[in-house]
Scaffold this active site. Structure first.
Site, mmCIF file in Angstrom:
data_model
loop_
_atom_site.group_PDB
_atom_site.id
_atom_site.type_symbol
_atom_site.label_atom_id
_atom_site.label_comp_id
_atom_site.label_asym_id
_atom_site.label_seq_id
_atom_site.Cartn_x
_atom_site.Cartn_y
_atom_site.Cartn_z
ATOM 1 N N CYS A 25 0.806 -1.218 0.000
ATOM 2 C CA CYS A 25 0.000 0.000 0.000
ATOM 3 C C CYS A 25 0.839 1.268 0.000
ATOM 4 O O CYS A 25 1.990 1.274 0.408
ATOM 5 C CB CYS A 25 -0.850 0.080 1.262
ATOM 6 S SG CYS A 25 -1.916 -1.310 1.518
ATOM 7 N N GLY A 51 0.817 0.181 -5.086
ATOM 8 C CA GLY A 51 -0.445 -0.554 -5.119
ATOM 9 C C GLY A 51 -1.274 -0.116 -6.306
ATOM 10 O O GLY A 51 -1.623 1.048 -6.415
ATOM 11 N N ASN A 130 -0.766 1.133 5.949
ATOM 12 C CA ASN A 130 0.225 0.437 5.136
ATOM 13 C C ASN A 130 0.990 -0.507 6.053
ATOM 14 O O ASN A 130 1.527 -0.080 7.067
ATOM 15 C CB ASN A 130 1.181 1.464 4.505
ATOM 16 C CG ASN A 130 2.337 0.817 3.750
ATOM 17 O OD1 ASN A 130 3.389 1.422 3.613
ATOM 18 N ND2 ASN A 130 2.170 -0.396 3.256
ATOM 19 N N GLY A 131 1.009 -1.777 5.703
ATOM 20 C CA GLY A 131 1.706 -2.752 6.530
ATOM 21 C C GLY A 131 0.852 -3.987 6.695
ATOM 22 O O GLY A 131 -0.053 -4.234 5.903
ATOM 23 N N TYR A 275 13.996 -2.119 -3.754
ATOM 24 C CA TYR A 275 12.994 -2.358 -4.774
ATOM 25 C C TYR A 275 11.714 -1.543 -4.645
ATOM 26 O O TYR A 275 11.229 -0.969 -5.607
ATOM 27 C CB TYR A 275 12.657 -3.855 -4.759
ATOM 28 C CG TYR A 275 11.589 -4.280 -5.710
ATOM 29 C CD1 TYR A 275 11.753 -4.150 -7.086
ATOM 30 C CD2 TYR A 275 10.391 -4.818 -5.246
ATOM 31 C CE1 TYR A 275 10.748 -4.548 -7.956
ATOM 32 C CE2 TYR A 275 9.395 -5.218 -6.117
ATOM 33 C CZ TYR A 275 9.580 -5.075 -7.470
ATOM 34 O OH TYR A 275 8.596 -5.465 -8.335
#
Ligand code: SF4
Length: 498
Positions: A25, A51, A130-131, A275
């Site tokens: 996310c 996302g 997010n997570g 990345y």
């Protein structure tokens, strides 16, 4: 469901075979700007790499209250329409773009798309997360037993229900209560009628930064997963939200900082450097591009090989390939070209087109490759299916030798902190040695950067501290900084202590 399309070149995994890692996310929030939702839409657009499945925005206006819109697909296809953005007025808004890890993976319902909203006695609140919450299953069971009615399959919804059960008198305090019960990785952006709130988990696994719109004395504040999304709206980068910090931002009082959790040693996700983050973002004061270039330098020192060309696997292998070329003196070349402008089209998918797989996305620059010994630099090897296809394309184009150099250590363990990884048995490095992987891929040589080399590239001159690692590197080392309780209950076996 979002449309699946063979020409959907923005999707990172063209074959859809799970041979890439996906960040879950991106989150973004703005307070103190007219029509904040427009800024949020732009911010989410800049975070789209985190996302691509769906996105949502919640905005608040003093007269019309909370309004929200959640849509499948890209931000640019939804949140650019004036008719939609007019429904999201007000000076305060938050948003979310999602891939899906937790929740209904691969079969997302619109009810799983964030931000989530809750109505409390002291007013409404929306949150974007997010997570990944590693004790979400047990929390959900407990909450359901105590009467909570869940509307989604997302782990993030637990936070709203925990807030509803808190006895605290204001929403930030209820969030603190809720997040103290949550284990795992979380960066959260939330809003009430008057406040923008940002929180990072005690280890700071996932990123979150603070920005300022419109100068020191006036204007708004911004929270974002990455700095590249501040740039797009002209916001100035102020600082990172610290691990374990909660900031509560109001138009009147600006930023107020709390530290509601027990202090812990930070363990930021090292894979963000390799990345996930955009190369034009800054993490921990370091340019992501520069870190990736440095990874290439370290790789060239650790794993030199005689060759004629260094070629990146586009796009994320590019900075490491540049670093490898600079250190080794072997010329850099765009031996593989990404089909940048194919985009989405109206052409109907056919089986034949689907089978083209990676060729739809990448094409070999035959004139450069023919007869050459080629070093291919890629960011990671997950299942190895894409690497094999790229190797075949390079050999078809007449390369004399193919050497893979990988800008991350072997990915041998799944991530439980907000990154979608295949099951452990599908990770090539979980079942094969480096030599076996080389033979499996059918290349002349294969080398990964060492964990110490990666740490040096992110600025840790002495490499990894084995007793107290400076980052989360669980997907490489198998050493999980937070015990993945739900997964252990489902049978996941942690690495045995050495
Ligand atoms: S396990 Fe890997 S991808 Fe997941 S947070 Fe840790 S370093 Fe990042």
């Amino acid at each position: 469901m979002p449309p699946s399309h063979p020409f959907d070149f923005d999707a990172i995994d063209p074959d859809g075979d799970g041979d890439t890692l996906h960040e879950e996310c991106g989150i973004f929030g703005v307070i103190g700007a007219a029509d904040a939702a427009n800024f949020v839409a732009l911010g989410l657009h800049a975070l789209q790499h985190r996302g691509q499945e769906a996105g949502g925005i919640v905005a608040h206006h003093p007269e019309t209250g909370f309004n929200s819109a959640r849509r499948f697909g890209y931000v640019r296809d939804n949140f650019t329409k004036q008719s939609l953005m007019e429904t999201l007025p007000g000076p305060l808004a938050i948003g979310h773009v999602r891939y899906s890890t937790a929740g209904s993976k691969g079969q997302t319902a619109i009810r799983d798309v964030q931000p989530f909203f809750g109505e409390f006695s002291m007013g409404g609140a929306a949150i974007a997360h997010n997570g990944n919450i590693t004790n979400a299953d047990s929390l959900r069971r407990e909450l359901i037993e105590r009467g909570s009615i869940f509307q989604s399959s997302s782990d993030s919804e637990c936070i709203i229900h925990l807030m509803a059960r808190s006895l605290q008198r204001d929403i930030p305090a209820r969030m603190e209560d809720a997040l103290r019960r949550v284990e795992g990785a979380f960066s959260v952006v939330a809003m009430t009628r008057t406040k923008l709130i940002g929180v990072r988990d005690p280890l700071g696994v996932r990123p979150l930064v603070l920005g300022k719109l419109g100068g020191e004395d006036h204007g708004g504040w911004v929270l974002s997963s990455e700095t590249c999304a501040l740039d797009i709206i002209g916001a100035e980068y102020v600082r990172e939200i610290e691990p374990g910090e909660m900031v509560v931002i109001t138009a009147e009082h600006g930023v107020q900082s709390h530290h509601p959790f027990r202090p812990a040693r930070p363990r930021f996700c090292i894979f963000e450097h390799v990345y996930f983050s955009r190369p034009d973002s800054i993490i921990g004061g370091r340019s992501v591009y520069e870190t990736r270039r440095q990874i290439g330098v370290e790789l060239a020192k650790e794993a030199p090989v005689e060759a004629d060309l260094v070629c990146p696997v586009p796009d994320s292998g590019t900075p490491a390939a540049i670093g490898f070329s600079q250190e080794s003196g072997i010329p850099y070349a765009m031996g593989i070209v990404r089909n940048q402008y194919m985009g989405r089209t109206f052409i109907e998918p056919t089986e034949q087109i689907r089978n083209m797989g990676v060729r739809l996305k990448l094409n070999v620059n035959r004139a450069l490759i023919e007869g050459k010994r080629v070093i291919l630099v890629d960011d990671s090897v997950v299942r190895g299916t894409t690497s094999r296809k790229i190797k075949e394309m390079i050999l078809d184009a007449g390369a004399a030798e193919v050497h893979f150099r990988i800008a991350s250590p072997p990915t041998a363990w799944p991530c439980f902190y907000g990154v979608d990884t295949p099951n452990r048995e599908k990770l090539l490095a979980a079942t094969m040695s480096e030599d076996e992987m080389r033979d499996h891929l059918g290349v002349d040589s294969l080398r990964f950067i060492s964990l110490d080399g990666l740490y040096r590239a992110v600025g840790e001159a002495k490499g990894r501290n084995a007793t107290q690692p400076q980052y989360c590197d669980a997907c490489f080392s198998g050493e999980y900084p937070v015990v993945p309780a739900d997964m252990i209950e489902k049978g996941f076996q942690m690495k045995a202590a050495e």
